[in-house]
Design a protein around this motif. Structure first.
Motif, PDB file in Angstrom:
ATOM      1  N   VAL A  27       0.861  -1.185   0.000  1.00  0.00           N
ATOM      2  CA  VAL A  27       0.000   0.000   0.000  1.00  0.00           C
ATOM      3  C   VAL A  27       0.896   1.232   0.000  1.00  0.00           C
ATOM      4  CG1 VAL A  27      -1.701   1.324   1.300  1.00  0.00           C
ATOM      5  CG2 VAL A  27      -1.869  -1.173   1.220  1.00  0.00           C
ATOM      6  N   GLY A  28       0.696   2.124  -0.962  1.00  0.00           N
ATOM      7  CA  GLY A  28       1.490   3.342  -1.026  1.00  0.00           C
ATOM      8  C   GLY A  28       2.715   3.181  -1.903  1.00  0.00           C
ATOM      9  N   GLY A  29       3.563   4.192  -1.873  1.00  0.00           N
ATOM     10  CA  GLY A  29       4.733   4.193  -2.733  1.00  0.00           C
ATOM     11  C   GLY A  29       4.307   4.217  -4.188  1.00  0.00           C
ATOM     12  N   ASP A  30       4.904   3.356  -4.995  1.00  0.00           N
ATOM     13  CA  ASP A  30       4.558   3.268  -6.415  1.00  0.00           C
ATOM     14  C   ASP A  30       3.513   2.193  -6.694  1.00  0.00           C
ATOM     15  OD1 ASP A  30       6.362   5.285  -7.127  1.00  0.00           O
ATOM     16  OD2 ASP A  30       8.027   3.851  -7.240  1.00  0.00           O
ATOM     17  N   ALA A  31       2.969   1.580  -5.650  1.00  0.00           N
ATOM     18  CA  ALA A  31       1.995   0.502  -5.839  1.00  0.00           C
ATOM     19  C   ALA A  31       0.657   1.056  -6.322  1.00  0.00           C
ATOM     20  CB  ALA A  31       1.786  -0.254  -4.524  1.00  0.00           C
ATOM     21  N   PRO A  32      -0.118   0.256  -7.043  1.00  0.00           N
ATOM     22  CA  PRO A  32      -1.452   0.692  -7.471  1.00  0.00           C
ATOM     23  C   PRO A  32      -2.341   0.937  -6.258  1.00  0.00           C
ATOM     24  CG  PRO A  32      -0.765  -1.305  -8.624  1.00  0.00           C
ATOM     25  CD  PRO A  32       0.201  -1.102  -7.516  1.00  0.00           C
ATOM     26  N   VAL A  33      -3.374   1.752  -6.448  1.00  0.00           N
ATOM     27  CA  VAL A  33      -4.355   1.968  -5.387  1.00  0.00           C
ATOM     28  C   VAL A  33      -5.044   0.637  -5.095  1.00  0.00           C
ATOM     29  CG1 VAL A  33      -6.452   3.182  -4.705  1.00  0.00           C
ATOM     30  CG2 VAL A  33      -4.728   4.359  -6.081  1.00  0.00           C
ATOM     31  N   VAL A  34      -5.096   0.269  -3.828  1.00  0.00           N
ATOM     32  CA  VAL A  34      -5.587  -1.042  -3.406  1.00  0.00           C
ATOM     33  C   VAL A  34      -7.060  -0.963  -3.008  1.00  0.00           C
ATOM     34  CG1 VAL A  34      -5.341  -2.849  -1.655  1.00  0.00           C
ATOM     35  CG2 VAL A  34      -3.302  -1.788  -2.657  1.00  0.00           C
ATOM     36  N   VAL A  35      -7.833  -1.947  -3.443  1.00  0.00           N
ATOM     37  CA  VAL A  35      -9.255  -2.039  -3.079  1.00  0.00           C
ATOM     38  C   VAL A  35      -9.395  -2.923  -1.850  1.00  0.00           C
ATOM     39  CG1 VAL A  35     -11.523  -2.889  -3.780  1.00  0.00           C
ATOM     40  CG2 VAL A  35     -10.066  -1.703  -5.434  1.00  0.00           C
ATOM     41  N   ASP A 266      -4.078   5.794  -1.265  1.00  0.00           N
ATOM     42  CA  ASP A 266      -3.313   4.606  -1.616  1.00  0.00           C
ATOM     43  C   ASP A 266      -4.140   3.339  -1.513  1.00  0.00           C
ATOM     44  OD1 ASP A 266      -0.559   5.901  -1.848  1.00  0.00           O
ATOM     45  OD2 ASP A 266      -1.188   6.537   0.152  1.00  0.00           O
ATOM     46  N   THR A 267      -5.240   3.397  -0.784  1.00  0.00           N
ATOM     47  CA  THR A 267      -6.156   2.278  -0.673  1.00  0.00           C
ATOM     48  C   THR A 267      -7.541   2.842  -0.395  1.00  0.00           C
ATOM     49  OG1 THR A 267      -6.742   0.298   0.607  1.00  0.00           O
ATOM     50  CG2 THR A 267      -5.514   1.995   1.749  1.00  0.00           C
ATOM     51  N   ILE A 268      -8.588   2.203  -0.931  1.00  0.00           N
ATOM     52  CA  ILE A 268      -9.935   2.742  -0.780  1.00  0.00           C
ATOM     53  C   ILE A 268     -10.921   1.659  -0.385  1.00  0.00           C
ATOM     54  CG2 ILE A 268      -9.476   4.495  -2.542  1.00  0.00           C
ATOM     55  CD1 ILE A 268     -11.476   2.959  -4.360  1.00  0.00           C
ATOM     56  N   VAL A 286     -18.077  -1.488  -6.975  1.00  0.00           N
ATOM     57  CA  VAL A 286     -18.146  -0.032  -7.130  1.00  0.00           C
ATOM     58  C   VAL A 286     -16.759   0.586  -6.990  1.00  0.00           C
ATOM     59  CG1 VAL A 286     -19.067   2.101  -6.136  1.00  0.00           C
ATOM     60  CG2 VAL A 286     -20.541   0.092  -6.368  1.00  0.00           C
ATOM     61  N   ALA A 287     -15.973   0.105  -6.045  1.00  0.00           N
ATOM     62  CA  ALA A 287     -14.616   0.630  -5.862  1.00  0.00           C
ATOM     63  C   ALA A 287     -13.772   0.400  -7.107  1.00  0.00           C
ATOM     64  CB  ALA A 287     -13.959  -0.024  -4.646  1.00  0.00           C
ATOM     65  N   GLN A 288     -13.876  -0.795  -7.687  1.00  0.00           N
ATOM     66  CA  GLN A 288     -13.125  -1.083  -8.905  1.00  0.00           C
ATOM     67  C   GLN A 288     -13.572  -0.188 -10.059  1.00  0.00           C
ATOM     68  OE1 GLN A 288     -13.871  -5.319  -9.371  1.00  0.00           O
ATOM     69  NE2 GLN A 288     -11.850  -5.811  -8.587  1.00  0.00           N
ATOM     70  N   GLU A 289     -14.879  -0.025 -10.194  1.00  0.00           N
ATOM     71  CA  GLU A 289     -15.399   0.800 -11.279  1.00  0.00           C
ATOM     72  C   GLU A 289     -14.978   2.253 -11.116  1.00  0.00           C
ATOM     73  OE1 GLU A 289     -19.563   0.047 -11.260  1.00  0.00           O
ATOM     74  OE2 GLU A 289     -19.360  -2.011 -11.977  1.00  0.00           O
ATOM     75  N   LEU A 290     -14.945   2.728  -9.878  1.00  0.00           N
ATOM     76  CA  LEU A 290     -14.506   4.099  -9.629  1.00  0.00           C
ATOM     77  C   LEU A 290     -13.060   4.285 -10.077  1.00  0.00           C
ATOM     78  CD1 LEU A 290     -14.690   6.935  -8.425  1.00  0.00           C
ATOM     79  CD2 LEU A 290     -14.217   5.935  -6.177  1.00  0.00           C
ATOM     80  N   LEU A 291     -12.190   3.388  -9.679  1.00  0.00           N
ATOM     81  CA  LEU A 291     -10.786   3.494 -10.076  1.00  0.00           C
ATOM     82  C   LEU A 291     -10.611   3.340 -11.579  1.00  0.00           C
ATOM     83  CD1 LEU A 291      -9.091   1.401  -7.228  1.00  0.00           C
ATOM     84  CD2 LEU A 291      -9.128   3.892  -7.472  1.00  0.00           C
ATOM     85  N   GLN A 292     -11.448   2.505 -12.185  1.00  0.00           N
ATOM     86  CA  GLN A 292     -11.302   2.260 -13.620  1.00  0.00           C
ATOM     87  C   GLN A 292     -11.763   3.452 -14.445  1.00  0.00           C
ATOM     88  OE1 GLN A 292     -11.699  -1.646 -14.795  1.00  0.00           O
ATOM     89  NE2 GLN A 292     -11.982  -1.252 -16.974  1.00  0.00           N
ATOM     90  N   VAL A 293     -12.905   4.043 -14.104  1.00  0.00           N
ATOM     91  CA  VAL A 293     -13.383   5.171 -14.906  1.00  0.00           C
ATOM     92  C   VAL A 293     -12.482   6.386 -14.756  1.00  0.00           C
ATOM     93  CG1 VAL A 293     -15.776   4.386 -14.863  1.00  0.00           C
ATOM     94  CG2 VAL A 293     -15.000   6.007 -13.122  1.00  0.00           C
TER      95      VAL A 293
END
Length: 417
Positions: A27-35, A266-268, A286-293
């Protein structure tokens, strides 16, 4: 930057934050935002809790939080962890502690060891003279077992002593701030003061995640903006008590979308209130769709479909759009393993000639159905070129086959790499 340049720009590069290792997930740094998500079961009910964790994990939750509120729940945690390991599910478990976390972690060392992270609330970790002592006990346990801690402030259980202090100081100012501004400042200070105390005790910064949850959109935007400008900790985003149905989805998306666009988070978690016996995995979707759009991450192919109007033979294209979406969701577990990059695929299912051909050309693969009163002839476009016209009663099956064939040709099988 002009308004036009702003709205045409890609999402901002996420601000630099310290990477925190939570089990198998960074979580954080250069990692993708985590669901992440949270179970709604009684943790002491091992079977129900495992079933819900498995469902959340398969839906895409990369971290799962569970309630640890009494001895029975704490005793169940290592059994849950062991069962998940046997199933081959390495999803990290977060223990949610309130009021008695210091006692439960001390009394159940196997629970402390099995959890990948502890979540504590500085507003109820202890009161008055006991607060710092009990907070310190939890932090020392985290140090002993090398676990990260999320210090999660919530305005529903805000540190009343700190709030009273800041209100008194504000009243003495020549130009006092509003009550809302003081509340926001209290939330931010509570997180920062607690993080500083944790570091003083000995917990390194790369094992600290901060959150500051509220239930109003404008408050969330303001508080997380303040927090991000005053620290470099990894940050968990969430609109707490977001509500039910469309209200919860709209509020969470509006608030977190703006903050994520600024590079914060960094995480939602999307905290939706499910209907009785409703499906908990909806918050993950919903969290995935939010990050994707927002263009932050890719999880599953996007299906673009028009809303329908008087020009469209609504039932035909609506049914096709639903079936194609269902087909994608049904096949994604296999496609994701076999075809790297398939998550970025764009599919268009359009309902008439006005915008249908244009949208279909812009997608990787698209179909444009005829409008009301028009002959059933549906042109198909692949990579911007018209490749054929579908006719007959089995247009859906024909298009599904074309879609599957396209995926096989475009995305390289892992075993062929």
């Amino acid at each position: 930057m002009t308004d036009k340049e702003f709205y045409l720009s890609r999402p901002f590069k996420r601000r630099s934050s310290i990477a925190v290792r939570v089990g198998t997930v960074t979580v954080g740094g250069d990692a993708p935002v985590v669901v992440q998500s949270m179970t709604s079961t009684d943790t002491a009910d091992i079977e129900s809790t495992i079933n819900q964790i498995v469902a959340l994990f398969h839906a895409g939750s990369e971290l799962v939080r569970i309630t640890v509120d009494r001895d029975e729940a704490a005793a169940a945690v290592p059994q849950i962890r062991e069962r998940l390991d046997k199933l081959g599910l390495q999803v990290p478990l977060i223990g949610d502690f309130h009021y008695t976390g210091h006692k439960l972690l001390a009394a159940h060392p196997s629970c402390a060891e099995a959890l990948a992270k502890y979540r504590i609330n500085p507003g109820n970790v202890g009161f008055r003279e006991k607060r710092d002592k009990q907070f310190s006990e939890i932090i020392q346990t985290a140090i002993r077992y090398e676990k990260p801690v999320r210090i999660g402030v919530n305005w529903g259980s805000l540190d009343q002593e700190l709030l009273t202090q800041l209100m008194a100081e504000n009243a003495e100012q020549g130009s006092p701030l509003s009550a809302t501004e003081i509340m926001r400042e209290t939330v931010v200070q509570s997180a920062l003061i607690s993080a500083q105390l944790a570091e003083t005790i000995g917990l390194p910064r790369n094992r600290i995640i901060l959150s500051a949850k509220v239930s109003q959109v404008q408050d969330l935007i303001a508080i997380y903006t303040m927090l991000a400008t005053r620290c470099d900790h990894a940050i968990h985003l969430g609109l707490t008590e977001a509500g039910m149905g469309s209200k919860g989805i709209v509020a969470s998306s509006a608030a977190m979308g703006i903050v994520l666009q600024q590079g914060i988070g960094d995480t939602i978690r999307v905290s939706l209130t499910p209907k009785p016996d409703g499906d908990r995995i909806h918050e993950v979707q919903v969290a995935q769709e939010l990050l994707q759009v927002l263009g932050v991450r890719q999880f599953t192919p996007i299906v673009t479909a028009c809303p329908g109007c008087g020009r469209t033979t609504s039932i035909v294209f609506q049914e096709l759009a639903c079936k194609i979406q269902d087909n994608i969701q049904r096949n994604m577990p296999v496609w994701r393993q076999k075809y790297p990059g398939v998550e970025a695929l764009q599919v268009a299912v359009m309902g008439c000639i006005v915008n249908g051909p244009g949208e279909s050309k812009r997608a990787d693969i698209g179909i444009s159905l005829p409008g009301t009163g028009e002959t059933l002839a549906a042109p198909v476009f692949i990579d911007g070129k018209k490749v054929g016209i579908l006719r007959g009663d089995n247009v859906t099956a024909q298009f599904e086959k074309i879609l599957a064939d396209y995926i096989k040709k475009r995305f390289v099988l892992k075993h062929e790499i």
